[in-house]
Write a protein that holds these residues in place. Structure first.
Motif, short mmCIF file in Angstrom:
data_model
loop_
_atom_site.label_atom_id
_atom_site.label_comp_id
_atom_site.label_asym_id
_atom_site.label_seq_id
_atom_site.Cartn_x
_atom_site.Cartn_y
_atom_site.Cartn_z
N ALA A 37 36.01 46.02 26.70
CA ALA A 37 36.74 45.91 27.96
C ALA A 37 36.17 44.81 28.88
N GLU A 38 34.97 44.30 28.58
CA GLU A 38 34.37 43.25 29.40
C GLU A 38 34.98 41.89 29.07
N PRO A 39 35.27 41.08 30.09
CA PRO A 39 35.81 39.74 29.81
C PRO A 39 34.70 38.81 29.31
N PRO A 40 34.91 38.11 28.19
CA PRO A 40 33.89 37.21 27.65
C PRO A 40 33.66 35.95 28.47
N ALA A 41 34.58 35.63 29.39
CA ALA A 41 34.40 34.48 30.28
C ALA A 41 34.75 34.93 31.69
N GLN A 42 33.80 34.80 32.60
CA GLN A 42 34.00 35.29 33.96
C GLN A 42 33.29 34.36 34.93
N LEU A 43 34.07 33.73 35.80
CA LEU A 43 33.56 32.78 36.78
C LEU A 43 33.55 33.43 38.16
N GLN A 44 32.37 33.42 38.82
CA GLN A 44 32.26 33.93 40.19
C GLN A 44 32.18 32.73 41.12
N ILE A 45 33.00 32.75 42.18
CA ILE A 45 33.06 31.65 43.14
C ILE A 45 32.80 32.20 44.53
N GLU A 46 31.96 31.48 45.30
CA GLU A 46 31.68 31.89 46.67
C GLU A 46 31.97 30.74 47.63
N ALA A 47 32.36 31.10 48.85
CA ALA A 47 32.61 30.12 49.90
C ALA A 47 32.35 30.78 51.24
N ASN A 48 32.42 30.02 52.30
CA ASN A 48 32.25 30.55 53.65
C ASN A 48 33.56 30.47 54.40
N ALA A 49 33.98 31.60 54.95
CA ALA A 49 35.22 31.66 55.72
C ALA A 49 34.96 31.15 57.13
N PRO A 50 35.96 30.53 57.75
CA PRO A 50 35.80 30.14 59.14
C PRO A 50 35.71 31.38 60.04
N ALA A 51 35.06 31.23 61.17
CA ALA A 51 34.91 32.35 62.11
C ALA A 51 36.26 32.68 62.75
N GLY A 52 36.46 33.94 63.04
CA GLY A 52 37.68 34.38 63.71
C GLY A 52 38.30 35.57 63.00
N GLN A 53 39.39 36.07 63.60
CA GLN A 53 40.11 37.19 63.01
C GLN A 53 40.87 36.70 61.78
N VAL A 54 40.66 37.34 60.64
CA VAL A 54 41.28 36.92 59.39
C VAL A 54 42.75 37.33 59.38
N LEU A 55 43.63 36.33 59.20
CA LEU A 55 45.07 36.58 59.15
C LEU A 55 45.62 36.54 57.73
N GLY A 56 44.90 35.88 56.84
CA GLY A 56 45.36 35.80 55.45
C GLY A 56 44.30 35.19 54.55
N ILE A 57 44.24 35.68 53.33
CA ILE A 57 43.34 35.14 52.31
C ILE A 57 44.15 34.92 51.05
N ASN A 58 44.26 33.67 50.63
CA ASN A 58 44.94 33.30 49.40
C ASN A 58 43.97 32.49 48.56
N VAL A 59 44.07 32.64 47.26
CA VAL A 59 43.28 31.81 46.35
C VAL A 59 44.22 31.21 45.32
N LEU A 60 43.85 30.02 44.86
CA LEU A 60 44.61 29.32 43.84
C LEU A 60 43.67 28.96 42.70
N ALA A 61 44.02 29.35 41.49
CA ALA A 61 43.24 29.02 40.31
C ALA A 61 44.11 28.16 39.39
N VAL A 62 43.55 27.00 39.00
CA VAL A 62 44.23 26.09 38.07
C VAL A 62 43.36 26.00 36.83
N ALA A 63 43.88 26.45 35.70
CA ALA A 63 43.06 26.53 34.49
C ALA A 63 43.91 26.50 33.23
N MET A 64 43.22 26.32 32.09
CA MET A 64 43.85 26.46 30.79
C MET A 64 42.79 26.90 29.78
N VAL A 65 43.26 27.39 28.64
CA VAL A 65 42.37 27.84 27.56
C VAL A 65 42.77 27.13 26.26
N ASN A 66 41.95 27.26 25.23
CA ASN A 66 42.23 26.53 23.99
C ASN A 66 42.82 27.39 22.87
#
Length: 150
Positions: A37-66
């Motif tokens: 059940a564990e994924p053999p490839a797993q990427l963890q990404i971290e960033a810093n959010a701007p200060a303030g009341q959070v109105l929305g969080i979206n992420v975009l991943a662009v990738a492909m496999v072989n």
């Protein structure tokens, strides 16, 4: 800001490889896992959010496999519960980059660490069908945060 292949083995690329959809890939080979059940490839990404009341969080991943037979999952870390929350899943593309957007739901401030503004996501790749090669390879071209605050 930072990335780590939690599972899998980095072959090439760095944090700058994830900044833009430009063909400069962050590439990893699938690694061994203890449980199916564990994924053999797993990427963890971290960033810093701007200060303030959070109105929305979206992420975009662009990738492909072989190889066909793989899916990808996007999760965001909830700092209140201390657990990842799945926000998107889809089949992974084998021929060209495929862009997938996901959005956080619920109490959005729970996804931003109090005091530091740290946000964390996981992009996981796992087998959902017949694969043609082992170890298969994941090529991530971009991981983009869109955090709206007031």
């Amino acid at each position: 800001t930072a990335f780590t292949w939690v599972r899998g083995v980095l072959q090439s690329g760095n944090a700058a490889s994830l900044a833009a959809d430009d063909g400069n890939y962050n590439i990893a080979k699938a690694g061994l896992v203890l449980f199916p059940a564990e994924p053999p490839a797993q990427l963890q990404i971290e960033a810093n959010a701007p200060a303030g009341q959070v109105l929305g969080i979206n992420v975009l991943a662009v990738a492909m496999v072989n190889t066909p037979g793989l899916s990808q999952k996007i999760e965001l870390f909830n700092w209140v519960t201390g657990a990842y929350v799945q926000v998107g899943t889809n089949q992974a593309s084998t021929t060209t980059d495929s862009a997938h957007m996901a959005s956080a739901a619920g109490t959005l401030s729970d996804y931003v660490q109090v005091g530091t503004g740290l946000v964390r996501a996981k992009l996981s790749f796992f087998r959902t069908g017949l694969t043609l090669v082992w170890p298969w390879t994941v090529s991530v071209d971009q991981f983009k945060w869109d955090i709206r605050v007031r």
